[in-house]
Design a protein around this motif. Structure first.
Motif, mmCIF file in Angstrom:
data_model
loop_
_atom_site.group_PDB
_atom_site.id
_atom_site.type_symbol
_atom_site.label_atom_id
_atom_site.label_comp_id
_atom_site.label_asym_id
_atom_site.label_seq_id
_atom_site.Cartn_x
_atom_site.Cartn_y
_atom_site.Cartn_z
ATOM 1 N N UNK A 17 -5.828 151.314 103.142
ATOM 2 C CA UNK A 17 -6.361 152.548 103.735
ATOM 3 C C UNK A 17 -7.309 152.281 104.909
ATOM 4 N N UNK A 18 -7.383 151.030 105.355
ATOM 5 C CA UNK A 18 -8.268 150.673 106.460
ATOM 6 C C UNK A 18 -7.605 149.702 107.417
ATOM 7 N N UNK A 19 -8.434 148.955 108.130
ATOM 8 C CA UNK A 19 -7.951 148.103 109.221
ATOM 9 C C UNK A 19 -7.062 146.946 108.772
ATOM 10 N N UNK A 20 -7.067 146.620 107.485
ATOM 11 C CA UNK A 20 -6.173 145.570 106.990
ATOM 12 C C UNK A 20 -4.890 146.150 106.384
ATOM 13 N N UNK A 31 -4.227 154.744 109.699
ATOM 14 C CA UNK A 31 -3.705 156.105 109.607
ATOM 15 C C UNK A 31 -3.296 156.563 108.209
ATOM 16 N N UNK A 32 -3.193 155.650 107.242
ATOM 17 C CA UNK A 32 -2.746 156.029 105.900
ATOM 18 C C UNK A 32 -3.927 156.592 105.107
ATOM 19 N N UNK A 33 -3.921 157.903 104.878
ATOM 20 C CA UNK A 33 -5.018 158.526 104.135
ATOM 21 C C UNK A 33 -4.826 158.335 102.635
ATOM 22 N N UNK A 79 -2.436 164.346 98.356
ATOM 23 C CA UNK A 79 -1.624 163.175 98.064
ATOM 24 C C UNK A 79 -1.845 162.111 99.140
ATOM 25 N N UNK A 80 -1.428 160.887 98.837
ATOM 26 C CA UNK A 80 -1.516 159.807 99.811
ATOM 27 C C UNK A 80 -0.788 160.211 101.087
ATOM 28 N N UNK A 81 -1.391 159.903 102.209
ATOM 29 C CA UNK A 81 -0.845 160.173 103.545
ATOM 30 C C UNK A 81 -0.760 161.655 103.884
#
Length: 164
Positions: A17-20, A31-33, A79-81
């Protein structure tokens, strides 16, 4: 009221969910929430507002970096994304706007953790509101706080760290 997310395990935000992670928007903005669930909202709750920010960014950039804003959420989960997949949620502008991204539209969505200097502790705040704010995509954090004002019925917070 309680907010929960499988993305926050033992006080750590999952890397994806972050830079990695592996999904990025403009200027390599993560971009993945993450998914979230809200329970125990008080009677009279008409909508929820979501604020995901980084207070540890103040010494680095001079302000609290905003990663995600959602207003007028009527159901107690995302939900995710959801930030990219759902056109029915109203999202505010994150701090990548004018700090790497020139398009307000592209910055009006989730922009995940990307601490530049050390592990940062991120704060997810969910507000239960007694009304549905009349905001449009692109609103900012100050506007959300002003509009929410005396309409906050409950507040729930979830914190997690993300390493640099």
């Amino acid at each position: 009221m309680i907010v929960e997310s499988d993305a926050f395990a033992n006080g750590i935000i999952a890397e994806k969910y972050g830079k990695r992670g592996s999904q990025f928007g403009a200027d390599r903005m993560p971009a993945l929430s993450f998914p979230l669930r809200i329970s125990g909202a008080p009677a009279g709750t008409a909508s929820f507002a979501v604020i995901f920010d980084d207070p540890d960014s103040v010494p680095v950039c001079g302000f609290k970096w905003v990663h995600w804003l959602v207003a007028g959420l009527k159901e107690p989960e995302l939900e995710e994304d959801a930030s990219r997949k759902r056109s029915d949620i109203i999202q505010g502008v994150n701090s990548w706007y004018l700090h790497g991204i020139d398009s307000k539209e592209e910055a009006s969505r989730y922009g995940g953790p990307a601490p530049p200097d050390r592990p940062h502790t991120y704060v997810l705040t969910v507000l239960a509101l007694d009304f549905v704010p009349a905001l449009r995509n692109g609103f900012d954090a100050a506007t959300l706080e002003k509009v929410a004002g005396t309409h906050i019925l409950a507040k729930a917070v979830l914190k997690g760290t993300y390493d640099n």
